[in-house]
Design a protein around this motif. Structure first.
Motif, PDB file in Angstrom:
ATOM      1  N   ILE A 138      12.958 -96.196  20.579  1.00 36.57           N
ATOM      2  CA  ILE A 138      11.590 -95.756  20.304  1.00 36.57           C
ATOM      3  C   ILE A 138      10.984 -96.639  19.222  1.00 36.57           C
ATOM      4  CG2 ILE A 138      10.124 -93.839  19.561  1.00 36.57           C
ATOM      5  CD1 ILE A 138      12.248 -91.915  20.442  1.00 36.57           C
ATOM      6  N   PRO A 139       9.807 -97.238  19.472  1.00 36.85           N
ATOM      7  CA  PRO A 139       9.151 -98.040  18.441  1.00 36.85           C
ATOM      8  C   PRO A 139       8.966 -97.217  17.162  1.00 36.85           C
ATOM      9  CG  PRO A 139       8.068 -98.347  20.546  1.00 36.85           C
ATOM     10  CD  PRO A 139       9.048 -97.228  20.739  1.00 36.85           C
ATOM     11  N   MET A 140       9.289 -97.821  16.019  1.00 39.26           N
ATOM     12  CA  MET A 140       9.291 -97.052  14.775  1.00 39.26           C
ATOM     13  C   MET A 140       8.751 -97.879  13.611  1.00 39.26           C
ATOM     14  SD  MET A 140      12.482 -94.907  13.097  1.00 39.26           S
ATOM     15  CE  MET A 140      12.763 -94.050  14.649  1.00 39.26           C
ATOM     16  N   VAL A 141       7.986 -97.206  12.762  1.00 37.02           N
ATOM     17  CA  VAL A 141       7.490 -97.799  11.516  1.00 37.02           C
ATOM     18  C   VAL A 141       7.839 -96.855  10.378  1.00 37.02           C
ATOM     19  CG1 VAL A 141       5.463 -98.499  10.187  1.00 37.02           C
ATOM     20  CG2 VAL A 141       5.588 -99.033  12.629  1.00 37.02           C
ATOM     21  N   LEU A 142       8.527 -97.357   9.369  1.00 34.86           N
ATOM     22  CA  LEU A 142       8.857 -96.580   8.182  1.00 34.86           C
ATOM     23  C   LEU A 142       7.752 -96.762   7.145  1.00 34.86           C
ATOM     24  CD1 LEU A 142      12.651 -97.484   7.789  1.00 34.86           C
ATOM     25  CD2 LEU A 142      11.658 -95.482   8.919  1.00 34.86           C
ATOM     26  N   VAL A 143       7.356 -95.655   6.499  1.00 32.45           N
ATOM     27  CA  VAL A 143       6.301 -95.693   5.492  1.00 32.45           C
ATOM     28  C   VAL A 143       6.863 -95.259   4.147  1.00 32.45           C
ATOM     29  CG1 VAL A 143       4.056 -94.770   4.807  1.00 32.45           C
ATOM     30  CG2 VAL A 143       4.529 -95.208   7.210  1.00 32.45           C
ATOM     31  N   GLU A 144       6.648 -96.088   3.135  1.00 31.90           N
ATOM     32  CA  GLU A 144       7.015 -95.816   1.739  1.00 31.90           C
ATOM     33  C   GLU A 144       8.520 -95.822   1.476  1.00 31.90           C
ATOM     34  OE1 GLU A 144       5.065 -95.940  -0.634  1.00 31.90           O
ATOM     35  OE2 GLU A 144       3.107 -95.655   0.233  1.00 31.90           O
ATOM     36  N   ARG A 145       9.306 -95.174   2.326  1.00 26.95           N
ATOM     37  CA  ARG A 145      10.742 -95.103   2.100  1.00 26.95           C
ATOM     38  C   ARG A 145      11.479 -95.915   3.161  1.00 26.95           C
ATOM     39  NH1 ARG A 145      11.420 -88.583   1.022  1.00 26.95           N
ATOM     40  NH2 ARG A 145      10.134 -88.465  -0.871  1.00 26.95           N
ATOM     41  N   SER A 146      12.283 -96.859   2.726  1.00 30.40           N
ATOM     42  CA  SER A 146      13.034 -97.708   3.648  1.00 30.40           C
ATOM     43  C   SER A 146      14.410 -97.118   3.910  1.00 30.40           C
ATOM     44  CB  SER A 146      13.176 -99.117   3.067  1.00 30.40           C
ATOM     45  OG  SER A 146      13.871 -99.065   1.830  1.00 30.40           O
ATOM     46  N   VAL A 147      15.119 -97.681   4.875  1.00 33.48           N
ATOM     47  CA  VAL A 147      16.514 -97.313   5.108  1.00 33.48           C
ATOM     48  C   VAL A 147      17.360 -98.572   4.946  1.00 33.48           C
ATOM     49  CG1 VAL A 147      16.018 -95.384   6.657  1.00 33.48           C
ATOM     50  CG2 VAL A 147      16.301 -97.677   7.613  1.00 33.48           C
ATOM     51  N   SER A 148      18.509 -98.403   4.351  1.00 33.72           N
ATOM     52  CA  SER A 148      19.405 -99.535   4.140  1.00 33.72           C
ATOM     53  C   SER A 148      20.298 -99.667   5.358  1.00 33.72           C
ATOM     54  CB  SER A 148      20.240 -99.310   2.876  1.00 33.72           C
ATOM     55  OG  SER A 148      21.104-100.404   2.657  1.00 33.72           O
ATOM     56  N   SER A 149      19.881-100.494   6.301  1.00 33.04           N
ATOM     57  CA  SER A 149      20.606-100.614   7.562  1.00 33.04           C
ATOM     58  C   SER A 149      20.290-101.938   8.241  1.00 33.04           C
ATOM     59  CB  SER A 149      20.235 -99.459   8.497  1.00 33.04           C
ATOM     60  OG  SER A 149      20.656 -99.716   9.811  1.00 33.04           O
ATOM     61  N   ALA A 150      21.321-102.615   8.656  1.00 36.51           N
ATOM     62  CA  ALA A 150      21.135-103.866   9.399  1.00 36.51           C
ATOM     63  C   ALA A 150      20.816-103.591  10.861  1.00 36.51           C
ATOM     64  CB  ALA A 150      22.399-104.721   9.293  1.00 36.51           C
ATOM     65  N   ASP A 301      -4.253 -98.197   7.966  1.00 33.85           N
ATOM     66  CA  ASP A 301      -4.730 -99.303   8.798  1.00 33.85           C
ATOM     67  C   ASP A 301      -3.576-100.199   9.239  1.00 33.85           C
ATOM     68  OD1 ASP A 301      -7.025-100.900   9.881  1.00 33.85           O
ATOM     69  OD2 ASP A 301      -6.221-102.403   8.505  1.00 33.85           O
ATOM     70  N   LYS A 302      -2.692-100.526   8.305  1.00 33.97           N
ATOM     71  CA  LYS A 302      -1.556-101.392   8.626  1.00 33.97           C
ATOM     72  C   LYS A 302      -0.540-100.667   9.511  1.00 33.97           C
ATOM     73  CE  LYS A 302      -1.359-104.920   7.544  1.00 33.97           C
ATOM     74  NZ  LYS A 302      -1.725-106.186   8.246  1.00 33.97           N
ATOM     75  N   VAL A 303      -0.322 -99.379   9.248  1.00 31.57           N
ATOM     76  CA  VAL A 303       0.597 -98.595  10.081  1.00 31.57           C
ATOM     77  C   VAL A 303       0.119 -98.596  11.528  1.00 31.57           C
ATOM     78  CG1 VAL A 303       1.411 -96.256  10.586  1.00 31.57           C
ATOM     79  CG2 VAL A 303       1.488 -97.116   8.253  1.00 31.57           C
ATOM     80  N   CYS A 304      -1.172 -98.386  11.715  1.00 32.86           N
ATOM     81  CA  CYS A 304      -1.743 -98.373  13.065  1.00 32.86           C
ATOM     82  C   CYS A 304      -1.505 -99.708  13.762  1.00 32.86           C
ATOM     83  CB  CYS A 304      -3.242 -98.063  12.999  1.00 32.86           C
ATOM     84  SG  CYS A 304      -4.034 -97.935  14.615  1.00 32.86           S
ATOM     85  N   GLN A 305      -1.765-100.790  13.070  1.00 33.12           N
ATOM     86  CA  GLN A 305      -1.547-102.124  13.648  1.00 33.12           C
ATOM     87  C   GLN A 305      -0.090-102.323  14.057  1.00 33.12           C
ATOM     88  OE1 GLN A 305      -2.999-105.374  11.194  1.00 33.12           O
ATOM     89  NE2 GLN A 305      -4.709-104.137  10.468  1.00 33.12           N
ATOM     90  N   TYR A 306       0.815-101.944  13.170  1.00 35.31           N
ATOM     91  CA  TYR A 306       2.240-102.188  13.409  1.00 35.31           C
ATOM     92  C   TYR A 306       2.783-101.331  14.548  1.00 35.31           C
ATOM     93  CZ  TYR A 306       3.355-105.344   9.520  1.00 35.31           C
ATOM     94  OH  TYR A 306       3.454-106.445   8.696  1.00 35.31           O
ATOM     95  N   ILE A 307       2.463-100.025  14.562  1.00 35.83           N
ATOM     96  CA  ILE A 307       3.064 -99.159  15.570  1.00 35.83           C
ATOM     97  C   ILE A 307       2.510 -99.474  16.959  1.00 35.83           C
ATOM     98  CG2 ILE A 307       1.441 -97.228  15.317  1.00 35.83           C
ATOM     99  CD1 ILE A 307       5.249 -97.027  15.942  1.00 35.83           C
ATOM    100  N   VAL A 308       1.223 -99.754  17.060  1.00 30.76           N
ATOM    101  CA  VAL A 308       0.639-100.062  18.372  1.00 30.76           C
ATOM    102  C   VAL A 308       1.154-101.398  18.899  1.00 30.76           C
ATOM    103  CG1 VAL A 308      -1.509-100.586  19.602  1.00 30.76           C
ATOM    104  CG2 VAL A 308      -1.417 -98.641  18.026  1.00 30.76           C
ATOM    105  N   SER A 309       1.243-102.397  18.043  1.00 31.73           N
ATOM    106  CA  SER A 309       1.750-103.698  18.490  1.00 31.73           C
ATOM    107  C   SER A 309       3.215-103.603  18.894  1.00 31.73           C
ATOM    108  CB  SER A 309       1.567-104.751  17.397  1.00 31.73           C
ATOM    109  OG  SER A 309       2.312-104.422  16.232  1.00 31.73           O
ATOM    110  N   ARG A 310       3.967-102.750  18.198  1.00 30.05           N
ATOM    111  CA  ARG A 310       5.390-102.592  18.536  1.00 30.05           C
ATOM    112  C   ARG A 310       5.556-101.856  19.867  1.00 30.05           C
ATOM    113  NH1 ARG A 310      10.055-103.782  16.591  1.00 30.05           N
ATOM    114  NH2 ARG A 310       9.077-104.829  14.821  1.00 30.05           N
ATOM    115  N   ILE A 311       4.651-100.948  20.165  1.00 35.87           N
ATOM    116  CA  ILE A 311       4.677-100.263  21.464  1.00 35.87           C
ATOM    117  C   ILE A 311       4.361-101.248  22.586  1.00 35.87           C
ATOM    118  CG2 ILE A 311       3.489 -98.540  22.886  1.00 35.87           C
ATOM    119  CD1 ILE A 311       3.086 -96.926  20.270  1.00 35.87           C
ATOM    120  N   GLU A 312       3.391-102.106  22.334  1.00 33.13           N
ATOM    121  CA  GLU A 312       2.931-103.037  23.377  1.00 33.13           C
ATOM    122  C   GLU A 312       3.845-104.235  23.553  1.00 33.13           C
ATOM    123  OE1 GLU A 312      -1.015-103.914  22.089  1.00 33.13           O
ATOM    124  OE2 GLU A 312      -1.862-102.015  22.845  1.00 33.13           O
TER     125      GLU A 312
END
Length: 338
Positions: A138-150, A301-312
């Protein structure tokens, strides 16, 4: 119950046209959209989203999961993001975890079951392995809090928390403050950890060591108003009391300010107060708090750009956008008079 055929007959269009309007497909004339929507309302038609999901294997819905939707920062962001996504043909489902890991996992599982098109997540920091796996499909964007994972596949949008907190602490130090209290939130998530590190760095440059023995350290373990009140109660009972209180979250800051008002502690005459994150409508306060923050509208604004582009585009590499915080001096800081 009315069917899509009933709507098509009422509107005088084909069932395919009705389907395109329901799915926010492009290139449908506005007058046709209006006629179909009027027919949907007149027929009391409710689209069968479950059936649509089974057929298409994906909805046009974005799941937005945050730690605390009552926090004005996320409320503003959610509203702005919803408006932007709607213009692009997407709906948005908003859920709040209250920083509870089992609740977070439950909501993420629901998103997965409902076959959302993408997920925007402000994580609790406790379900990393599950999030890793989910991000593979599933396309995913993390906001404010990251996850430590390769293994995580997706994007991260956040702030330079260390720099933001460093600037707040430096602002106080430059004005002679040395007994600076810090009210930490959740140190197990990236935002809490990074903000604390920024404070420690600024204090170290003035020869002050901040560790478990530092007398003006208060770990609230969460980012909620009640804990801010408790923190202020503890810190202002110390002897000597701090000359300044630096709070790592806007919800915690509200609690701190409520304690000061209730107990007639004057700001900034008795104690200076600064916070990471703006408090909504703080410009209306008798004394406007000094703070550093991000603009939730810019983040949306940036979240919208990232999640839509990742879906497409399925094969996009991981991306990261770090925003710089801006310091607003306000009127809640006074130089030390000692």
């Amino acid at each position: 119950m009315s069917t899509i055929k009933d709507v098509a007959k009422y509107a005088g269009v084909s069932t395919a046209t009705v389907s395109r309007v329901i799915n926010h497909a492009p290139n449908v004339r506005p007058e046709t959209v209006a006629r179909v929507n009027e027919a949907i309302a007149a027929c009391h038609f409710v689209p069968n989203f479950v059936a649509r999901n089974l057929k298409s294997e994906q909805t046009k819905t974005i799941g937005f999961l945050v730690s605390d939707i009552a926090n004005s920062y996320f409320t503003i962001m959610a509203k702005a993001l919803e408006i932007k996504l709607q213009k692009l043909g997407y709906d948005m489902m908003v859920c709040s975890t209250d920083d509870d890991p089992p609740m977070e996992k439950s909501y993420l599982t629901q998103f997965q079951s409902n076959r959302v098109a993408g997920i925007v997540l402000n994580t609790t920091g406790k379900n990393t392995e599950f999030i890793e796996t989910l991000s593979q499909s599933i396309p995913m964007v993390l906001v404010e809090r990251s996850v430590s994972s390769a293994r995580f596949r997706g994007d991260f949008i956040g702030a330079d928390n260390r720099a933001g907190m460093y600037s707040l602490a430096s602002y106080l130090l430059e004005r002679g403050h040395r007994r600076i209290a810090i009210v930490n939130g959740n140190l197990e998530v990236s935002t809490g950890k990074e903000r604390y590190e920024g404070f420690v760095l600024a204090m170290k440059e003035y020869g002050i060591t901040v560790d478990d023995r530092y007398p003006f350290l208060y770990n609230a373990h969460s980012f909620v108003e009640k804990k801010g009140y408790e923190a202020a109660e503890y810190l202002m009972g110390l002897d000597p009391a701090p000359t300044a209180v630096l709070v790592t979250n806007n919800a915690l800051s509200l609690g701190v300010l409520k304690y000061m008002k209730k107990h007639q502690v004057r700001i900034p005459e008795d104690v200076s107060v600064m916070c990471y994150g703006n408090i909504e409508n703080s410009e209306l306060f008798f004394v406007e708090p000094a703070y550093t923050t991000l603009n939730p509208l810019s983040i949306a604004d940036k979240v919208c750009q990232y999640i839509v582009s990742r879906i497409e585009e399925e094969n996009l590499p991981n991306r990261e956008m770090i925003f710089e915080s801006k310091l607003y001096p306000g009127g809640s800081v006074a130089p030390v008079q000692e």
